[in-house]
Enzyme design. Structure first.
Site, short mmCIF file in Angstrom:
data_model
loop_
_atom_site.label_atom_id
_atom_site.label_comp_id
_atom_site.label_asym_id
_atom_site.label_seq_id
_atom_site.Cartn_x
_atom_site.Cartn_y
_atom_site.Cartn_z
N SER A 146 107.13 64.37 123.76
CA SER A 146 106.68 63.09 123.22
C SER A 146 106.37 62.17 124.40
O SER A 146 106.83 62.42 125.53
CB SER A 146 107.80 62.47 122.38
N TYR A 159 116.28 59.69 120.07
CA TYR A 159 115.03 60.47 120.11
C TYR A 159 114.51 60.58 121.54
O TYR A 159 114.18 61.67 122.00
CB TYR A 159 114.02 59.75 119.22
P1 NAP Z 1 107.40 65.34 110.54
O1 NAP Z 1 106.24 65.05 109.67
O2 NAP Z 1 108.69 64.62 110.32
O3 NAP Z 1 107.66 66.92 110.57
C1 NAP Z 1 108.81 67.43 111.19
C2 NAP Z 1 109.09 68.77 110.54
O4 NAP Z 1 110.30 69.31 111.07
C3 NAP Z 1 109.26 68.64 109.03
O5 NAP Z 1 108.57 69.66 108.37
C4 NAP Z 1 110.77 68.80 108.85
O6 NAP Z 1 111.12 69.37 107.61
C5 NAP Z 1 111.07 69.79 109.97
N1 NAP Z 1 112.50 69.83 110.28
C6 NAP Z 1 113.34 68.80 110.47
N2 NAP Z 1 114.58 69.24 110.70
C7 NAP Z 1 114.53 70.60 110.63
C8 NAP Z 1 115.50 71.64 110.76
N3 NAP Z 1 116.79 71.38 111.04
N4 NAP Z 1 115.10 72.93 110.62
C9 NAP Z 1 113.80 73.21 110.35
N5 NAP Z 1 112.82 72.27 110.21
C10 NAP Z 1 113.21 70.98 110.35
O7 NAP Z 1 107.01 65.05 112.06
P2 NAP Z 1 105.63 65.11 112.85
O8 NAP Z 1 105.14 63.73 113.07
O9 NAP Z 1 104.72 66.14 112.27
O10 NAP Z 1 106.20 65.61 114.26
C11 NAP Z 1 106.34 66.98 114.57
C12 NAP Z 1 106.93 67.03 115.96
O11 NAP Z 1 106.13 66.23 116.86
C13 NAP Z 1 108.34 66.46 116.03
O12 NAP Z 1 109.09 67.19 116.99
C14 NAP Z 1 108.12 65.04 116.55
O13 NAP Z 1 109.26 64.55 117.24
C15 NAP Z 1 106.97 65.25 117.48
N6 NAP Z 1 106.17 64.06 117.78
C16 NAP Z 1 105.59 63.36 116.77
C17 NAP Z 1 104.79 62.25 117.11
C18 NAP Z 1 104.10 61.40 116.09
O14 NAP Z 1 103.58 60.34 116.45
N7 NAP Z 1 104.06 61.81 114.82
C19 NAP Z 1 104.62 61.89 118.45
C20 NAP Z 1 105.29 62.63 119.44
C21 NAP Z 1 106.04 63.73 119.09
P3 NAP Z 1 111.36 68.42 106.32
O15 NAP Z 1 110.24 67.44 106.29
O16 NAP Z 1 111.34 69.38 105.20
O17 NAP Z 1 112.68 67.75 106.57
C1 GCO Z 2 108.42 55.54 117.39
C2 GCO Z 2 107.55 56.72 117.08
C3 GCO Z 2 107.40 57.58 118.32
C4 GCO Z 2 106.52 58.75 118.01
C5 GCO Z 2 106.26 59.56 119.21
C6 GCO Z 2 105.55 58.81 120.30
O1 GCO Z 2 109.22 55.16 116.52
O2 GCO Z 2 108.28 55.03 118.51
O3 GCO Z 2 108.04 57.47 116.00
O4 GCO Z 2 108.65 57.99 118.76
O5 GCO Z 2 107.12 59.58 117.07
O6 GCO Z 2 107.40 60.18 119.69
O7 GCO Z 2 105.21 59.76 121.29
#
Ligand code: NAP
Ligand code: GCO
Length: 267
Positions: A146, A159
Protein backbone atom coordinates in the site's frame (compact mmCIF):
# COMPACT_ATOMS: atom_id res chain seq x y z
CA UNK A 1 7.15 -12.50 -29.24
CA UNK A 2 5.68 -9.75 -27.06
CA UNK A 3 2.50 -11.77 -26.46
CA UNK A 4 4.53 -14.66 -25.00
CA UNK A 5 6.17 -12.23 -22.59
CA UNK A 6 2.80 -11.55 -20.94
CA UNK A 7 1.15 -14.93 -21.51
CA UNK A 8 0.24 -16.90 -18.37
CA UNK A 9 -0.90 -19.99 -20.30
CA UNK A 10 -0.52 -23.22 -18.26
CA UNK A 11 0.10 -21.25 -15.07
CA UNK A 12 -1.93 -21.73 -11.88
CA UNK A 13 -2.62 -18.51 -9.97
CA UNK A 14 -4.05 -18.18 -6.44
CA UNK A 15 -5.51 -14.84 -5.39
CA UNK A 16 -6.42 -14.61 -1.71
CA UNK A 17 -9.47 -12.46 -1.02
CA UNK A 18 -10.13 -12.53 -4.75
CA UNK A 19 -13.92 -12.43 -4.78
CA UNK A 20 -14.28 -8.68 -5.39
CA UNK A 21 -12.41 -5.38 -5.44
CA UNK A 22 -8.73 -5.40 -6.29
CA UNK A 23 -8.44 -9.19 -5.95
CA UNK A 24 -11.15 -9.79 -8.52
CA UNK A 25 -9.55 -7.32 -10.95
CA UNK A 26 -6.27 -9.20 -10.57
CA UNK A 27 -7.98 -12.58 -11.03
CA UNK A 28 -9.77 -11.32 -14.13
CA UNK A 29 -6.63 -9.84 -15.71
CA UNK A 30 -4.46 -12.90 -15.01
CA UNK A 31 -7.29 -15.13 -16.25
CA UNK A 32 -7.53 -13.18 -19.50
CA UNK A 33 -3.77 -13.71 -19.89
CA UNK A 34 -4.38 -17.46 -19.77
CA UNK A 35 -3.79 -18.41 -16.13
CA UNK A 36 -5.97 -20.98 -14.33
CA UNK A 37 -7.47 -18.83 -11.56
CA UNK A 38 -7.99 -20.05 -8.00
CA UNK A 39 -9.91 -17.63 -5.78
CA UNK A 40 -9.92 -17.75 -2.02
CA UNK A 41 -12.12 -15.92 0.44
CA UNK A 42 -13.31 -16.29 3.99
CA UNK A 43 -16.96 -16.10 2.93
CA UNK A 44 -18.69 -18.97 1.09
CA UNK A 45 -21.40 -16.55 -0.06
CA UNK A 46 -18.89 -14.22 -1.70
CA UNK A 47 -17.18 -17.22 -3.33
CA UNK A 48 -20.46 -18.44 -4.82
CA UNK A 49 -21.34 -14.93 -6.00
CA UNK A 50 -17.97 -14.30 -7.61
CA UNK A 51 -18.06 -17.57 -9.59
CA UNK A 52 -20.88 -16.17 -11.73
CA UNK A 53 -19.23 -12.76 -12.05
CA UNK A 54 -16.00 -14.35 -13.28
CA UNK A 55 -18.02 -16.65 -15.59
CA UNK A 56 -19.71 -13.59 -17.12
CA UNK A 57 -16.18 -12.47 -18.00
CA UNK A 58 -15.43 -15.87 -19.52
CA UNK A 59 -13.25 -17.06 -16.67
CA UNK A 60 -13.97 -20.39 -14.95
CA UNK A 61 -12.52 -19.99 -11.45
CA UNK A 62 -11.73 -22.63 -8.83
CA UNK A 63 -13.00 -21.22 -5.53
CA UNK A 64 -11.90 -22.25 -2.05
CA UNK A 65 -12.92 -21.00 1.38
CA UNK A 66 -10.15 -20.74 3.95
CA UNK A 67 -9.06 -18.19 6.54
CA UNK A 68 -5.62 -16.96 5.53
CA UNK A 69 -4.74 -16.37 9.20
CA UNK A 70 -5.28 -20.05 10.11
CA UNK A 71 -2.23 -22.23 9.32
CA UNK A 72 -4.20 -25.51 9.34
CA UNK A 73 -6.95 -24.03 7.14
CA UNK A 74 -4.33 -22.67 4.72
CA UNK A 75 -2.49 -26.00 4.56
CA UNK A 76 -5.76 -27.84 3.82
CA UNK A 77 -6.76 -25.24 1.23
CA UNK A 78 -3.45 -25.26 -0.63
CA UNK A 79 -3.37 -29.10 -0.58
CA UNK A 80 -6.83 -29.11 -2.18
CA UNK A 81 -5.69 -26.70 -4.90
CA UNK A 82 -2.54 -28.77 -5.54
CA UNK A 83 -4.69 -31.92 -5.84
CA UNK A 84 -7.62 -30.52 -7.84
CA UNK A 85 -5.88 -27.88 -10.01
CA UNK A 86 -2.11 -28.17 -9.72
CA UNK A 87 0.85 -26.60 -7.97
CA UNK A 88 0.66 -22.82 -7.67
CA UNK A 89 2.90 -20.82 -10.03
CA UNK A 90 1.61 -17.35 -9.11
CA UNK A 91 0.58 -16.38 -5.57
CA UNK A 92 -1.13 -13.05 -4.94
CA UNK A 93 -1.41 -12.28 -1.22
CA UNK A 94 -4.28 -9.84 -1.63
CA UNK A 95 -6.61 -10.59 1.30
CA UNK A 96 -6.62 -7.73 3.77
CA UNK A 97 -8.60 -5.72 6.27
CA UNK A 98 -8.37 -2.20 7.67
CA UNK A 99 -9.58 -0.70 10.93
CA UNK A 100 -9.65 3.09 11.09
CA UNK A 101 -9.24 3.79 14.82
CA UNK A 102 -7.08 6.46 16.53
CA UNK A 103 -4.20 4.85 18.45
CA UNK A 104 -5.46 5.75 21.92
CA UNK A 105 -8.94 4.43 21.14
CA UNK A 106 -7.70 1.21 19.55
CA UNK A 107 -7.83 -2.06 21.49
CA UNK A 108 -4.66 -4.14 21.22
CA UNK A 109 -6.88 -6.96 19.92
CA UNK A 110 -7.91 -4.72 17.00
CA UNK A 111 -4.26 -3.96 16.25
CA UNK A 112 -3.35 -7.64 16.39
CA UNK A 113 -6.24 -8.64 14.11
CA UNK A 114 -5.09 -6.25 11.37
CA UNK A 115 -1.48 -7.41 11.76
CA UNK A 116 -2.65 -11.04 11.57
CA UNK A 117 -4.56 -10.61 8.31
CA UNK A 118 -2.38 -8.03 6.55
CA UNK A 119 1.12 -9.16 7.61
CA UNK A 120 1.18 -12.60 9.24
CA UNK A 121 -1.24 -14.21 6.78
CA UNK A 122 0.86 -13.43 3.68
CA UNK A 123 3.73 -15.18 5.52
CA UNK A 124 1.53 -18.19 6.40
CA UNK A 125 0.28 -18.63 2.84
CA UNK A 126 3.67 -18.00 1.26
CA UNK A 127 5.48 -20.43 3.59
CA UNK A 128 2.99 -23.10 2.44
CA UNK A 129 3.28 -22.30 -1.28
CA UNK A 130 6.97 -21.34 -1.74
CA UNK A 131 8.56 -24.79 -1.22
CA UNK A 132 7.04 -26.20 -4.42
CA UNK A 133 8.11 -23.06 -6.32
CA UNK A 134 11.65 -23.45 -4.94
CA UNK A 135 11.67 -27.12 -5.98
CA UNK A 136 10.58 -26.16 -9.52
CA UNK A 137 13.05 -23.25 -9.53
CA UNK A 138 10.28 -20.96 -10.69
CA UNK A 139 7.55 -18.84 -9.09
CA UNK A 140 5.91 -15.42 -8.81
CA UNK A 141 4.74 -13.99 -5.50
CA UNK A 142 2.93 -10.66 -5.27
CA UNK A 143 2.27 -9.15 -1.84
CA UNK A 144 -0.42 -6.49 -1.69
CA UNK A 145 1.26 -3.59 0.04
CA UNK A 146 0.00 0.00 0.00
CA UNK A 147 1.13 3.61 -0.09
CA UNK A 148 0.72 3.10 3.65
CA UNK A 149 3.81 0.90 3.38
CA UNK A 150 5.69 4.23 3.37
CA UNK A 151 3.16 6.78 4.69
CA UNK A 152 1.23 7.05 7.92
CA UNK A 153 -2.00 8.86 8.43
CA UNK A 154 -4.33 9.43 11.37
CA UNK A 155 -6.33 6.37 12.45
CA UNK A 156 -4.65 3.68 10.29
CA UNK A 157 -1.69 2.81 12.56
CA UNK A 158 -2.39 -0.95 12.55
CA UNK A 159 -2.82 -1.05 8.80
CA UNK A 160 0.29 1.05 8.10
CA UNK A 161 2.31 -1.08 10.55
CA UNK A 162 1.23 -4.22 8.67
CA UNK A 163 1.76 -2.81 5.18
CA UNK A 164 5.13 -1.34 6.17
CA UNK A 165 6.17 -4.72 7.49
CA UNK A 166 4.89 -6.44 4.35
CA UNK A 167 7.15 -4.20 2.22
CA UNK A 168 10.20 -5.47 4.09
CA UNK A 169 8.94 -9.06 4.32
CA UNK A 170 8.76 -8.88 0.52
CA UNK A 171 12.39 -7.71 0.40
CA UNK A 172 13.46 -10.54 2.71
CA UNK A 173 11.65 -13.18 0.68
CA UNK A 174 13.59 -11.84 -2.32
CA UNK A 175 16.91 -12.09 -0.42
CA UNK A 176 16.28 -15.74 0.46
CA UNK A 177 14.58 -17.05 -2.69
CA UNK A 178 15.70 -15.01 -5.73
CA UNK A 179 18.52 -17.51 -6.22
CA UNK A 180 15.86 -20.17 -6.87
CA UNK A 181 14.34 -18.03 -9.65
CA UNK A 182 11.43 -16.85 -7.54
CA UNK A 183 10.40 -13.24 -8.07
CA UNK A 184 8.73 -11.74 -5.01
CA UNK A 185 7.41 -8.19 -5.36
CA UNK A 186 4.77 -5.97 -3.82
CA UNK A 187 2.14 -3.76 -5.35
CA UNK A 188 1.41 -0.49 -3.55
CA UNK A 189 -1.95 0.82 -4.68
CA UNK A 190 -2.76 4.44 -3.93
CA UNK A 191 -6.43 5.26 -3.34
CA UNK A 192 -8.56 2.76 -5.26
CA UNK A 193 -12.36 2.76 -5.55
CA UNK A 194 -13.40 -0.43 -3.74
CA UNK A 195 -15.62 -1.42 -0.81
CA UNK A 196 -12.61 -0.93 1.49
CA UNK A 197 -12.40 2.79 0.70
CA UNK A 198 -16.13 3.40 0.21
CA UNK A 199 -16.53 4.80 3.76
CA UNK A 200 -14.00 7.60 3.05
CA UNK A 201 -14.91 8.17 -0.61
CA UNK A 202 -18.71 8.25 -0.71
CA UNK A 203 -21.42 10.45 0.76
CA UNK A 204 -19.46 13.67 0.36
CA UNK A 205 -16.75 12.50 2.79
CA UNK A 206 -14.06 15.26 2.96
CA UNK A 207 -11.36 12.61 2.49
CA UNK A 208 -12.51 12.34 -1.12
CA UNK A 209 -11.48 15.98 -1.70
CA UNK A 210 -8.07 15.27 -0.16
CA UNK A 211 -7.47 12.28 -2.45
CA UNK A 212 -8.61 14.22 -5.52
CA UNK A 213 -6.29 17.11 -4.61
CA UNK A 214 -3.26 15.04 -3.60
CA UNK A 215 -3.44 12.65 -6.55
CA UNK A 216 -1.82 14.32 -9.61
CA UNK A 217 -3.91 12.09 -11.91
CA UNK A 218 -6.94 13.77 -10.33
CA UNK A 219 -8.93 10.57 -9.84
CA UNK A 220 -9.35 7.52 -7.63
CA UNK A 221 -7.69 4.43 -9.06
CA UNK A 222 -9.79 1.60 -10.43
CA UNK A 223 -9.18 -2.04 -9.39
CA UNK A 224 -8.23 -2.73 -13.02
CA UNK A 225 -5.31 -0.28 -12.71
CA UNK A 226 -3.90 -2.65 -10.08
CA UNK A 227 -4.80 -5.74 -12.12
CA UNK A 228 -2.66 -4.44 -14.99
CA UNK A 229 0.36 -4.00 -12.69
CA UNK A 230 -0.21 -7.53 -11.35
CA UNK A 231 -0.04 -8.91 -14.89
CA UNK A 232 3.41 -7.38 -15.33
CA UNK A 233 4.66 -8.80 -12.00
CA UNK A 234 3.10 -12.23 -12.72
CA UNK A 235 4.65 -12.48 -16.20
CA UNK A 236 8.06 -13.20 -17.70
CA UNK A 237 8.36 -9.49 -18.42
CA UNK A 238 9.31 -8.95 -14.74
CA UNK A 239 11.80 -11.84 -14.38
CA UNK A 240 14.60 -9.48 -13.27
CA UNK A 241 12.39 -7.38 -10.96
CA UNK A 242 12.71 -8.59 -7.38
CA UNK A 243 12.04 -7.34 -3.87
CA UNK A 244 10.39 -4.16 -5.12
CA UNK A 245 7.06 -2.49 -4.49
CA UNK A 246 5.38 -1.21 -7.65
CA UNK A 247 3.23 1.77 -6.67
CA UNK A 248 0.01 2.16 -8.64
CA UNK A 249 -1.10 5.48 -7.21
CA UNK A 250 -1.73 8.11 -9.92
CA UNK A 251 1.40 9.92 -8.74
CA UNK A 252 0.31 10.60 -5.15
CA UNK A 253 3.60 9.40 -3.64
CA UNK A 254 5.53 11.71 -6.00
CA UNK A 255 3.47 14.70 -4.96
CA UNK A 256 4.02 16.92 -1.90
CA UNK A 257 0.96 18.89 -2.91
CA UNK A 258 0.15 22.05 -4.87
CA UNK A 259 -1.89 25.21 -4.65
CA UNK A 260 -5.17 24.73 -6.56
CA UNK A 261 -5.02 26.60 -9.88
CA UNK A 262 -1.21 26.95 -9.78
CA UNK A 263 0.61 26.03 -13.04
CA UNK A 264 -2.65 25.02 -14.69
CA UNK A 265 -2.20 24.64 -18.48
CA UNK A 266 -5.15 26.45 -20.13
CA UNK A 267 -7.54 24.07 -22.00
P1 NAP B 1 -11.69 -5.46 0.11
O1 NAP B 1 -12.71 -5.05 -0.87
O2 NAP B 1 -11.94 -5.27 1.57
O3 NAP B 1 -11.27 -6.99 -0.17
C1 NAP B 1 -10.44 -7.67 0.73
C2 NAP B 1 -10.73 -9.14 0.56
O4 NAP B 1 -9.98 -9.88 1.52
C3 NAP B 1 -12.21 -9.45 0.79
O5 NAP B 1 -12.67 -10.33 -0.19
C4 NAP B 1 -12.19 -10.13 2.16
O6 NAP B 1 -13.23 -11.07 2.32
C5 NAP B 1 -10.86 -10.84 2.10
N1 NAP B 1 -10.41 -11.27 3.43
C6 NAP B 1 -10.38 -10.54 4.56
N2 NAP B 1 -9.94 -11.28 5.59
C7 NAP B 1 -9.69 -12.52 5.09
C8 NAP B 1 -9.24 -13.75 5.65
N3 NAP B 1 -8.91 -13.86 6.95
N4 NAP B 1 -9.12 -14.84 4.85
C9 NAP B 1 -9.44 -14.75 3.54
N5 NAP B 1 -9.88 -13.61 2.93
C10 NAP B 1 -10.00 -12.52 3.71
O7 NAP B 1 -10.32 -4.69 -0.18
P2 NAP B 1 -9.68 -4.11 -1.51
O8 NAP B 1 -9.83 -2.64 -1.52
O9 NAP B 1 -10.08 -4.91 -2.71
O10 NAP B 1 -8.14 -4.40 -1.16
C11 NAP B 1 -7.51 -5.61 -1.49
C12 NAP B 1 -6.10 -5.51 -0.97
O11 NAP B 1 -5.49 -4.30 -1.47
C13 NAP B 1 -6.02 -5.42 0.55
O12 NAP B 1 -4.86 -6.08 1.00
C14 NAP B 1 -5.87 -3.92 0.80
O13 NAP B 1 -5.20 -3.66 2.03
C15 NAP B 1 -5.03 -3.51 -0.36
N6 NAP B 1 -5.10 -2.09 -0.73
C16 NAP B 1 -6.29 -1.52 -1.03
C17 NAP B 1 -6.29 -0.16 -1.41
C18 NAP B 1 -7.55 0.57 -1.77
O14 NAP B 1 -7.49 1.80 -1.92
N7 NAP B 1 -8.68 -0.10 -1.92
C19 NAP B 1 -5.10 0.55 -1.48
C20 NAP B 1 -3.90 -0.09 -1.11
C21 NAP B 1 -3.91 -1.42 -0.76
P3 NAP B 1 -14.68 -10.60 2.88
O15 NAP B 1 -15.04 -9.35 2.15
O16 NAP B 1 -15.54 -11.76 2.56
O17 NAP B 1 -14.46 -10.35 4.35
C1 GCO C 1 -7.22 4.88 4.24
C2 GCO C 1 -7.34 4.01 3.02
C3 GCO C 1 -5.96 3.58 2.58
C4 GCO C 1 -6.07 2.71 1.37
C5 GCO C 1 -4.74 2.35 0.84
C6 GCO C 1 -3.93 3.53 0.40
O1 GCO C 1 -8.08 4.76 5.12
O2 GCO C 1 -6.28 5.67 4.25
O3 GCO C 1 -8.16 2.90 3.25
O4 GCO C 1 -5.32 2.91 3.62
O5 GCO C 1 -6.73 1.53 1.67
O6 GCO C 1 -4.02 1.54 1.70
O7 GCO C 1 -2.79 3.03 -0.25
Amino acid sequence: MIEELFSLKNKVALITGGTHGIGMAIGTTLGKAGARICVNDISEERLDQCKNEYADLGIDVFTLKFDVTDEMDVDKGISTIEKEVGEIDILVNNAGIIKRIPILDMAISDYKQVIDVDLVAPLIVTKRVAPSMIKKREGKIINMCSMMSVYGRNSVSAYASAKGGLKLLTANMCCEWAKYNLQINGIGPGYIATSQTAPIREGGHPFNDLVMTRTPAGRWGEPEDVGNAALFLASKASDFVNGQVLYVDGGILANFGYVKGENEIPE
